[in-house]
Write a protein that holds these residues in place. Structure first.
Motif, mmCIF file in Angstrom:
data_model
loop_
_atom_site.group_PDB
_atom_site.id
_atom_site.type_symbol
_atom_site.label_atom_id
_atom_site.label_comp_id
_atom_site.label_asym_id
_atom_site.label_seq_id
_atom_site.Cartn_x
_atom_site.Cartn_y
_atom_site.Cartn_z
ATOM 1 N N SER A 292 -8.756 6.502 -9.881
ATOM 2 C CA SER A 292 -8.032 5.258 -9.572
ATOM 3 C C SER A 292 -8.125 4.883 -8.098
ATOM 4 O O SER A 292 -7.820 3.753 -7.730
ATOM 5 C CB SER A 292 -6.562 5.405 -9.985
ATOM 6 O OG SER A 292 -5.952 6.463 -9.256
ATOM 7 N N ARG A 293 -8.570 5.817 -7.246
ATOM 8 C CA ARG A 293 -8.675 5.520 -5.815
ATOM 9 C C ARG A 293 -10.109 5.194 -5.383
ATOM 10 O O ARG A 293 -10.327 4.787 -4.250
ATOM 11 C CB ARG A 293 -8.157 6.711 -4.998
ATOM 12 C CG ARG A 293 -6.652 6.905 -5.078
ATOM 13 C CD ARG A 293 -6.229 8.154 -4.324
ATOM 14 N NE ARG A 293 -4.787 8.270 -4.193
ATOM 15 C CZ ARG A 293 -3.985 8.793 -5.125
ATOM 16 N NH1 ARG A 293 -4.498 9.251 -6.249
ATOM 17 N NH2 ARG A 293 -2.692 8.854 -4.923
ATOM 18 N N VAL A 294 -11.072 5.378 -6.259
ATOM 19 C CA VAL A 294 -12.478 5.160 -5.889
ATOM 20 C C VAL A 294 -12.769 3.663 -5.795
ATOM 21 O O VAL A 294 -12.454 2.897 -6.702
ATOM 22 C CB VAL A 294 -13.424 5.830 -6.915
ATOM 23 C CG1 VAL A 294 -14.890 5.489 -6.588
ATOM 24 C CG2 VAL A 294 -13.210 7.339 -6.932
ATOM 25 N N ASN B 287 4.465 13.125 -4.654
ATOM 26 C CA ASN B 287 3.673 13.807 -3.620
ATOM 27 C C ASN B 287 3.585 12.956 -2.365
ATOM 28 O O ASN B 287 3.798 13.453 -1.256
ATOM 29 C CB ASN B 287 2.269 14.135 -4.130
ATOM 30 C CG ASN B 287 2.286 15.324 -5.080
ATOM 31 O OD1 ASN B 287 3.224 16.112 -5.093
ATOM 32 N ND2 ASN B 287 1.243 15.434 -5.883
ATOM 33 N N CYS B 288 3.267 11.671 -2.526
ATOM 34 C CA CYS B 288 3.145 10.790 -1.367
ATOM 35 C C CYS B 288 4.500 10.575 -0.697
ATOM 36 O O CYS B 288 4.598 10.534 0.526
ATOM 37 C CB CYS B 288 2.510 9.464 -1.774
ATOM 38 S SG CYS B 288 0.710 9.613 -1.975
ATOM 39 N N LEU B 289 5.562 10.448 -1.508
ATOM 40 C CA LEU B 289 6.910 10.299 -0.956
ATOM 41 C C LEU B 289 7.274 11.501 -0.085
ATOM 42 O O LEU B 289 7.721 11.347 1.052
ATOM 43 C CB LEU B 289 7.925 10.144 -2.098
ATOM 44 C CG LEU B 289 9.404 10.178 -1.727
ATOM 45 C CD1 LEU B 289 9.765 9.077 -0.737
ATOM 46 C CD2 LEU B 289 10.258 10.054 -2.983
ATOM 47 N N PHE C 290 5.719 4.121 -2.640
ATOM 48 C CA PHE C 290 4.996 5.376 -2.815
ATOM 49 C C PHE C 290 4.471 5.450 -4.237
ATOM 50 O O PHE C 290 5.188 5.109 -5.182
ATOM 51 C CB PHE C 290 5.922 6.567 -2.528
ATOM 52 C CG PHE C 290 6.459 6.563 -1.124
ATOM 53 C CD1 PHE C 290 5.702 7.069 -0.087
ATOM 54 C CD2 PHE C 290 7.696 6.017 -0.854
ATOM 55 C CE1 PHE C 290 6.172 7.041 1.209
ATOM 56 C CE2 PHE C 290 8.179 5.971 0.446
ATOM 57 C CZ PHE C 290 7.422 6.493 1.487
ATOM 58 N N CYS C 291 3.239 5.925 -4.388
ATOM 59 C CA CYS C 291 2.639 5.957 -5.721
ATOM 60 C C CYS C 291 3.180 7.118 -6.542
ATOM 61 O O CYS C 291 3.004 7.144 -7.760
ATOM 62 C CB CYS C 291 1.115 6.005 -5.628
ATOM 63 S SG CYS C 291 0.457 7.576 -5.036
ATOM 64 N N GLY C 292 3.858 8.064 -5.897
ATOM 65 C CA GLY C 292 4.427 9.192 -6.641
ATOM 66 C C GLY C 292 5.177 10.120 -5.716
ATOM 67 O O GLY C 292 5.264 9.886 -4.499
ATOM 68 N N TRP D 207 0.865 -1.171 0.000
ATOM 69 C CA TRP D 207 0.000 0.000 0.000
ATOM 70 C C TRP D 207 0.899 1.217 0.000
ATOM 71 O O TRP D 207 1.917 1.237 0.693
ATOM 72 C CB TRP D 207 -0.905 0.008 1.238
ATOM 73 C CG TRP D 207 -1.870 -1.134 1.276
ATOM 74 C CD1 TRP D 207 -1.803 -2.238 2.089
ATOM 75 C CD2 TRP D 207 -3.034 -1.302 0.463
ATOM 76 N NE1 TRP D 207 -2.848 -3.060 1.817
ATOM 77 C CE2 TRP D 207 -3.630 -2.524 0.829
ATOM 78 C CE3 TRP D 207 -3.636 -0.543 -0.539
ATOM 79 C CZ2 TRP D 207 -4.787 -3.006 0.226
ATOM 80 C CZ3 TRP D 207 -4.786 -1.021 -1.140
ATOM 81 C CH2 TRP D 207 -5.359 -2.242 -0.760
ATOM 82 N N CYS D 208 0.542 2.209 -0.777
ATOM 83 C CA CYS D 208 1.321 3.449 -0.790
ATOM 84 C C CYS D 208 1.444 3.967 0.638
ATOM 85 O O CYS D 208 0.467 3.988 1.380
ATOM 86 C CB CYS D 208 0.656 4.511 -1.672
ATOM 87 S SG CYS D 208 1.480 6.116 -1.583
ATOM 88 N N HIS D 209 2.668 4.361 1.029
ATOM 89 C CA HIS D 209 2.911 4.821 2.398
ATOM 90 C C HIS D 209 2.623 6.307 2.594
ATOM 91 O O HIS D 209 2.817 6.844 3.679
ATOM 92 C CB HIS D 209 4.349 4.504 2.804
ATOM 93 C CG HIS D 209 4.556 3.058 3.142
ATOM 94 N ND1 HIS D 209 4.172 2.033 2.304
ATOM 95 C CD2 HIS D 209 5.086 2.472 4.232
ATOM 96 C CE1 HIS D 209 4.466 0.875 2.867
ATOM 97 N NE2 HIS D 209 5.025 1.114 4.035
ATOM 98 N N ASN E 148 -1.384 10.860 3.081
ATOM 99 C CA ASN E 148 -2.601 11.478 2.537
ATOM 100 C C ASN E 148 -3.056 10.840 1.235
ATOM 101 O O ASN E 148 -3.932 11.376 0.558
ATOM 102 C CB ASN E 148 -2.356 12.972 2.290
ATOM 103 C CG ASN E 148 -1.793 13.665 3.516
ATOM 104 O OD1 ASN E 148 -2.254 13.454 4.624
ATOM 105 N ND2 ASN E 148 -0.765 14.472 3.317
ATOM 106 N N CYS E 149 -2.476 9.707 0.884
ATOM 107 C CA CYS E 149 -2.761 9.077 -0.410
ATOM 108 C C CYS E 149 -4.268 8.880 -0.603
ATOM 109 O O CYS E 149 -4.807 9.155 -1.664
ATOM 110 C CB CYS E 149 -2.039 7.739 -0.504
ATOM 111 S SG CYS E 149 -2.025 7.031 -2.161
ATOM 112 N N HIS E 150 -4.946 8.430 0.443
ATOM 113 C CA HIS E 150 -6.372 8.091 0.370
ATOM 114 C C HIS E 150 -7.285 9.325 0.354
ATOM 115 O O HIS E 150 -8.509 9.178 0.401
ATOM 116 C CB HIS E 150 -6.750 7.215 1.563
ATOM 117 C CG HIS E 150 -6.600 7.928 2.884
ATOM 118 N ND1 HIS E 150 -5.364 8.266 3.393
ATOM 119 C CD2 HIS E 150 -7.508 8.405 3.752
ATOM 120 C CE1 HIS E 150 -5.530 8.891 4.536
ATOM 121 N NE2 HIS E 150 -6.834 9.000 4.782
HETATM 122 ZN ZN LIG Z 1 0.126 7.483 -2.684
#
Ligand SMILES: [Zn+2]
Length: 122
Positions: free
Chosen positions: A19-21, A57-59, A53-55, A6-8, A11-13
């Motif tokens: 793609s997150r719905v 921003n999340c990193l 991390f998905c990108g 899962w992306c760490h 605030n990813c969620h």
């Molecule tokens: Zn993420």
């Protein structure tokens, strides 16, 4: 067998992307992005962090939230130094001069190039 993370990003969620719905009807949610480990470019050592991390921003959200803890893992208490040799060499270069008729000419001059070289320190 594939492994997923899962992306760490903390605030990813909360990002409003399709793609997150997940879910249906009135029970829809935004869910943390699931990342397939070692997928595509993530096998390259340079991009291993994107297994977690998905990108960017999340990193960076993660780094901002946990900065104190991260730095405490490997604190830098003094400066490091790399021995080098600085070489200066002269070489002929050109500059351009314009006259009042908007004509230009190449004018040679001696320029200095500074190069930082590595040094073996065994
Ligand atoms: Zn993420």
């Amino acid at each position: 067998m594939s492994n997923y993370n899962w992306c760490h990003g903390p605030n990813c969620h909360t990002n409003h992307t399709q793609s997150r719905v997940r879910g249906s009807g009135d029970n829809k949610v935004l869910r943390t992005i699931k990342i397939k480990e070692g997928g595509s470019y993530r096998t390259h050592e340079r991009y291993h962090m994107f297994n977690y991390f998905c990108g960017n921003n999340c990193l960076f959200d993660f780094i901002r939230l946990h900065l104190t803890s991260i730095v405490a893992i490997a604190p830098r208490r003094e400066a490091l130094e790399t021995p080098i040799k600085v070489e200066k060499e002269k070489y002929e270069s050109y500059r351009y001069e314009w006259n009042s008729n908007d004509e230009h000419r190449r004018v040679p001059y001696m320029a200095t190039r500074t190069t930082i070289k590595s040094v073996d320190n065994d």
